[in-house]
Scaffold this motif. Structure first.
Motif, PDB file in Angstrom:
ATOM      1  N   ASP A 118       0.835  -1.205   0.000  1.00 30.34           N
ATOM      2  CA  ASP A 118       0.000   0.000   0.000  1.00 30.34           C
ATOM      3  C   ASP A 118       0.873   1.258   0.000  1.00 30.34           C
ATOM      4  N   VAL A 119       1.947   1.214   0.787  1.00 33.54           N
ATOM      5  CA  VAL A 119       2.873   2.350   0.896  1.00 33.54           C
ATOM      6  C   VAL A 119       4.294   1.832   0.766  1.00 33.54           C
ATOM      7  N   CYS A 120       5.068   2.434  -0.130  1.00 30.33           N
ATOM      8  CA  CYS A 120       6.490   2.116  -0.269  1.00 30.33           C
ATOM      9  C   CYS A 120       7.287   3.356   0.106  1.00 30.33           C
ATOM     10  N   ILE A 121       8.091   3.235   1.140  1.00 31.28           N
ATOM     11  CA  ILE A 121       8.889   4.351   1.650  1.00 31.28           C
ATOM     12  C   ILE A 121      10.339   4.147   1.228  1.00 31.28           C
ATOM     13  N   VAL A 122      10.906   5.150   0.591  1.00 26.57           N
ATOM     14  CA  VAL A 122      12.280   5.085   0.105  1.00 26.57           C
ATOM     15  C   VAL A 122      13.177   5.795   1.111  1.00 26.57           C
ATOM     16  N   GLY A 123      13.993   5.037   1.825  1.00 28.89           N
ATOM     17  CA  GLY A 123      14.903   5.613   2.809  1.00 28.89           C
ATOM     18  C   GLY A 123      14.614   5.118   4.205  1.00 28.89           C
ATOM     19  N   GLY A 124      15.611   4.496   4.841  1.00 28.04           N
ATOM     20  CA  GLY A 124      15.460   3.944   6.178  1.00 28.04           C
ATOM     21  C   GLY A 124      16.044   4.821   7.250  1.00 28.04           C
ATOM     22  N   GLY A 125      15.949   6.126   7.086  1.00 27.81           N
ATOM     23  CA  GLY A 125      16.339   7.065   8.127  1.00 27.81           C
ATOM     24  C   GLY A 125      15.127   7.482   8.942  1.00 27.81           C
ATOM     25  N   LEU A 126      15.270   8.534   9.723  1.00 27.79           N
ATOM     26  CA  LEU A 126      14.201   8.920  10.638  1.00 27.79           C
ATOM     27  C   LEU A 126      12.936   9.378   9.926  1.00 27.79           C
ATOM     28  N   THR A 127      13.047  10.093   8.797  1.00 26.90           N
ATOM     29  CA  THR A 127      11.841  10.511   8.092  1.00 26.90           C
ATOM     30  C   THR A 127      11.029   9.299   7.654  1.00 26.90           C
ATOM     31  N   GLY A 128      11.696   8.361   6.993  1.00 27.40           N
ATOM     32  CA  GLY A 128      10.990   7.180   6.518  1.00 27.40           C
ATOM     33  C   GLY A 128      10.428   6.333   7.641  1.00 27.40           C
ATOM     34  N   LEU A 129      11.213   6.149   8.711  1.00 27.12           N
ATOM     35  CA  LEU A 129      10.777   5.289   9.802  1.00 27.12           C
ATOM     36  C   LEU A 129       9.666   5.926  10.632  1.00 27.12           C
ATOM     37  N   ASP A 134      17.350  -6.922 -10.018  1.00 26.28           N
ATOM     38  CA  ASP A 134      16.532  -5.752 -10.312  1.00 26.28           C
ATOM     39  C   ASP A 134      15.059  -6.121 -10.201  1.00 26.28           C
ATOM     40  N   GLY A 135      14.246  -5.203  -9.712  1.00 23.64           N
ATOM     41  CA  GLY A 135      12.827  -5.481  -9.585  1.00 23.64           C
ATOM     42  C   GLY A 135      12.031  -4.211  -9.415  1.00 23.64           C
ATOM     43  N   ALA A 136      10.750  -4.377  -9.106  1.00 25.07           N
ATOM     44  CA  ALA A 136       9.865  -3.231  -8.939  1.00 25.07           C
ATOM     45  C   ALA A 136       8.855  -3.512  -7.839  1.00 25.07           C
ATOM     46  N   VAL A 137       8.484  -2.452  -7.129  1.00 19.50           N
ATOM     47  CA  VAL A 137       7.425  -2.510  -6.130  1.00 19.50           C
ATOM     48  C   VAL A 137       6.246  -1.703  -6.652  1.00 19.50           C
ATOM     49  N   SER A 138       5.087  -2.319  -6.683  1.00 17.17           N
ATOM     50  CA  SER A 138       3.859  -1.592  -6.985  1.00 17.17           C
ATOM     51  C   SER A 138       3.306  -1.041  -5.675  1.00 17.17           C
ATOM     52  N   ALA A 139       2.945   0.223  -5.657  1.00 15.56           N
ATOM     53  CA  ALA A 139       2.470   0.835  -4.414  1.00 15.56           C
ATOM     54  C   ALA A 139       1.449   1.923  -4.719  1.00 15.56           C
ATOM     55  N   THR A 140       0.396   1.957  -3.907  1.00  8.77           N
ATOM     56  CA  THR A 140      -0.595   3.019  -4.049  1.00  8.77           C
ATOM     57  C   THR A 140       0.014   4.370  -3.722  1.00  8.77           C
ATOM     58  N   ASN A 141       0.874   4.384  -2.710  1.00 10.68           N
ATOM     59  CA  ASN A 141       1.540   5.620  -2.289  1.00 10.68           C
ATOM     60  C   ASN A 141       3.034   5.374  -2.133  1.00 10.68           C
ATOM     61  N   ILE A 142       3.817   6.379  -2.506  1.00 12.39           N
ATOM     62  CA  ILE A 142       5.275   6.317  -2.445  1.00 12.39           C
ATOM     63  C   ILE A 142       5.761   7.515  -1.637  1.00 12.39           C
ATOM     64  N   VAL A 143       6.694   7.295  -0.729  1.00 13.85           N
ATOM     65  CA  VAL A 143       7.282   8.381   0.072  1.00 13.85           C
ATOM     66  C   VAL A 143       8.786   8.409  -0.175  1.00 13.85           C
ATOM     67  N   ILE A 144       9.296   9.565  -0.578  1.00 16.23           N
ATOM     68  CA  ILE A 144      10.724   9.750  -0.816  1.00 16.23           C
ATOM     69  C   ILE A 144      11.310  10.432   0.418  1.00 16.23           C
TER      70      ILE A 144
END
Length: 480
Positions: free
Chosen positions: A41-52, A248-258
Motif C-alpha cells: 500500500d505504501v512504499c517508503i524510500v529511505g530507512g532514516g528517521l523521516t521514513g521510519l 533488479d525489480g519493482a514494487v507496486s504501491a498506491t503511495n510512495i514516500v521519498i
C-alpha cells in the motif's frame, strides 16, 4: 559473538553507530534485501528517521496497511545515524521569513509545532521503550563578541514578539557563574541565549530502535535495496544479495514516500531539488568530572555560539564532547562519496575551535572523526509534501535541523496519505515547493563562494567588532 558483519558494521560511519557495535547492543548486520517484485500500500524510500517515523505513524493509525521501507545501506546509515544529537525546535526558515510568506498565524503555528515535536519524540520513544539517552537540558548559545551579543539580543526580542519560544538572555556575569570564571576560551563570552526546547540524544539509538519498533508493527524493512527510480506508482530497485549477486525489480504501491534527504541528489527525479552539504564531527574521549565542572556544560545540554559558520555540540551520556560544524566544501555535480565524510582540514579546525571554546578539554584525545551530507533546498525551506493525484510524498530540506523535524514530517505525511485534515496538514511547510538549484558550474561556484563568505563574515566581525556586511548580504539566501 558478532559475526558476518556488513560493510557498515565493519567501519561504522559515526561515534553513535560505533558505540552500538562496541557495546554489543546492535551488530548492525543488514536485514534481508528485497529479492523479488512485490506490492504494498505504501512504499517508503529511505530507512532514516523521516521514513521510519512515517512508517511508524501510518502503522499506528491503520494497522491494515501493507508498508515497506527500502534502504540502500542499513537503517540509520545516513544523517539519521551521524548527526549532532540535537532534538531541538529549530527550523531552517526563521519565523520572520515564514511570517512574510504565510502570515503571522502560520509562523506561530510552525514554531509551536516544532516545540511540541520535542515533546512528541520524548513521548514516542519512551512509549516504545527506545532508550536513546533523551535528556532535555536546553541549548546554550554563547555570544563571544559585540556583534554576536547584538544578534543574541535580537533573537530573544524576536522570540518574545511571537510569544511561543521561551528564550532567556544571560549576561556575562551569569555565564561566568555557570561556565567558569575564564568563560569559554580566548574571547570571554559577553552573554548567552538559553533555549529550553532542546534535548540531547544518542541518534543511532533512536533510529535503530525505531527500525525495530516499526518491524514489530508489521512494517517490512528491506536493507541493501537501492531505489533507482519511480514512476506511475511503481518503484524500481536493485538489491544486493548475500552471495554478492544483485537483482533488479519493482514494487507496486498506491503511495510512495521519498525520504532520503541529501542523498536525493543522486536520484534522477530529485536531482537539483536538493544540495548535499557536508557537516563533520569529532568526539573526545570521556572527560573527568573535574574537567566537566570547569567546562560547565550539564548533562542534557547542547551548545553553540553566534558565529556564522555553524558549530554545534553536546555532552554525551558517557561524558564525551561530541562537536561538529560546517566548513567542508560542496563537491562538483552534487557528488556524494565515502571519502568526503572525512576532511583533515575541517577536523583540525573543529579541534582548534573546541579547545578555544573549552580550554579545559584542549588536551583531550579525539577518538572519533566522521561526517556526511545533509540536505539543503534552494530557498533553505524544509517541506513535507504529498500529491494525491500521483500518490507521491516527499519530505526533507532540513539543513541540519532534522532530528526532530523528521518526526513532524512523519506525522504530517501519515495524515496527508490518509487524507486526514487537521492542524498538522495546515502548517506552512506542507506542500512547499522550493526552486531547483542552478546547473553546474553555477552551483559549484555559488555554493563554495557562499561557504567562503560565511567564514569571512566571522573574520570580519572579529576584526571590526561590528555586524558583518557579508553576512547581511547572504541572509536572504539562507531563509532569514
Amino acid at each position: 559473538m558478532v559475526t558476518a558483519l556488513s560493510r557498515e558494521a565493519a567501519a561504522p560511519p559515526s561515534l553513535w553507530l560505533d558505540a552500538l557495535l562496541a557495546s554489543g547492543t546492535d551488530d548492525l548486520r543488514p536485514r534481508p534485501a528485497l529479492g523479488r517484485n512485490a506490492a504494498f500500500d505504501v512504499c517508503i524510500v529511505g530507512g532514516g528517521l523521516t521514513g521510519l517515523w512515517t512508517a511508524y505513524y501510518l502503522a499506528k493509525a491503520d494497522p491494515s496497511l501493507k508498508i515497506a521501507v527500502l534502504e540502500k545501506h542499513i537503517a540509520g546509515f545516513g544523517a539519521s545515524g551521524r548527526n549532532g544529537g540535537w532534538c531541538s525546535s529549530l527550523f531552517p526558515t526563521s519565523a520572520e521569513a515564514l511570517k512574510r510568506s504565510h502570515g503571522r498565524e502560520a509562523a506561530v503555528a510552525m514554531r509551536q509545532a516544532m516545540i511540541d515535536t520535542v515533546d512528541e519524540v520524548a513521548r514516542a520513544s519512551a512509549a516504545e521503550g527506545i532508550d536513546c539517552d533523551f535528556a532535555q537540558g536546553g541549548t546554550v548559545s554563547f555570544a563571544r563578541n559585540a556583534p554576536q551579543l547584538a544578534a543574541a539580543t535580537a533573537d530573544v526580542a524576536a522570540a518574545a514578539e511571537y510569544g511561543v519560544d521561551k528564550l532567556e538572555l544571560w549576561g556575562a556575569e551569569q555565564v561566568g557563574e555557570r561556565f567558569g570564571a575564564r568563560g569559554s576560551g580566548s574571547e570571554r563570552p559577553l552573554g548567552a541565549v538559553f533555549d529550553p526546547s532542546c534535548a540531547r540524544i544518542q541518534p543511532a539509538k533512536l533510529v535503530r530502535g525505531l527500525a525495530r519498533v516499526v518491524e514489530s508493527l508489521g512494517v517490512s524493512l528491506f536493507e541493501h535495496t537501492e531505489v533507482t527510480n519511480w514512476f506511475a506508482r511503481r518503484v524500481r530497485f536493485r538489491s544486493e544479495l548475500p552471495d554478492g549477486s544483485s537483482v533488479d525489480g519493482a514494487v507496486s504501491a498506491t503511495n510512495i514516500v521519498i525520504a532520503v534527504e541529501g542523498y536525493g541528489a543522486a536520484l534522477p527525479r530529485v536531482g537539483r531539488h536538493v544540495l548535499p552539504l557536508y557537516s563533520l564531527m569529532i568526539a573526545t574521549e570521556p572527560l573527568s568530572d573535574d574537567v566537566w565542572r570547569e567546562i560547565g556544560i550539564e548533562h542534557g545540554q547542547t551548545f553553540t555560539d553566534y558565529r556564522h559558520l555553524v558549530i554545534y555540540g553536546q555532552r554525551t551520556a558517557d561524558n564525551r564532547l561530541a562537536f561538529g560544524g560546517r566548513g567542508a566544501r560542496y563537491h562538483w555535480g552534487s557528488a556524494i562519496r565515502e571519502e568526503y565524510d572525512r576532511d583533515p582540514r575541517v577536523f583540525g579546525h573543529l579541534q582548534r575551535t573546541l579547545a578555544d571554546l573549552f580550554p579545559a578539554a584542549a588536551d583531550a584525545a579525539i577518538t572519533h572523526r566522521w561526517g556526511g551530507p545533509l540536505g539543503v533546498s534552494r530557498d533553505w525551506h524544509a517541506t513535507a509534501s504529498f500529491n494525491p493525484k500521483t500518490g507521491v510524498g516527499i519530505a526533507g530540506g532540513y539543513v541540519g535541523d532534522g532530528l526532530s523535524t523528521t518526526n513532524l514530517a512523519g506525522r504530517t505525511l501519515s495524515a496527508l496519505i490518509r487524507d486526514e485534515q487537521g492542524p498538522l496538514t495546515e502548517l506552512p511547510w506542507v506542500n512547499h515547493r522550493s526552486p531547483r538549484w542552478e546547473p553546474e558550474p553555477l552551483r559549484f561556484v555559488g555554493s563554495n563562494l557562499g561557504l567562503l563568505a560565511t567564514g569571512l563574515a566571522d573574520v570580519e566581525q572579529g576584526l571590526t567588532k561590528r555586524p558583518s556586511l557579508a553576512a547581511k548580504l547572504m541572509a536572504p539566501l539562507t531563509g532569514h
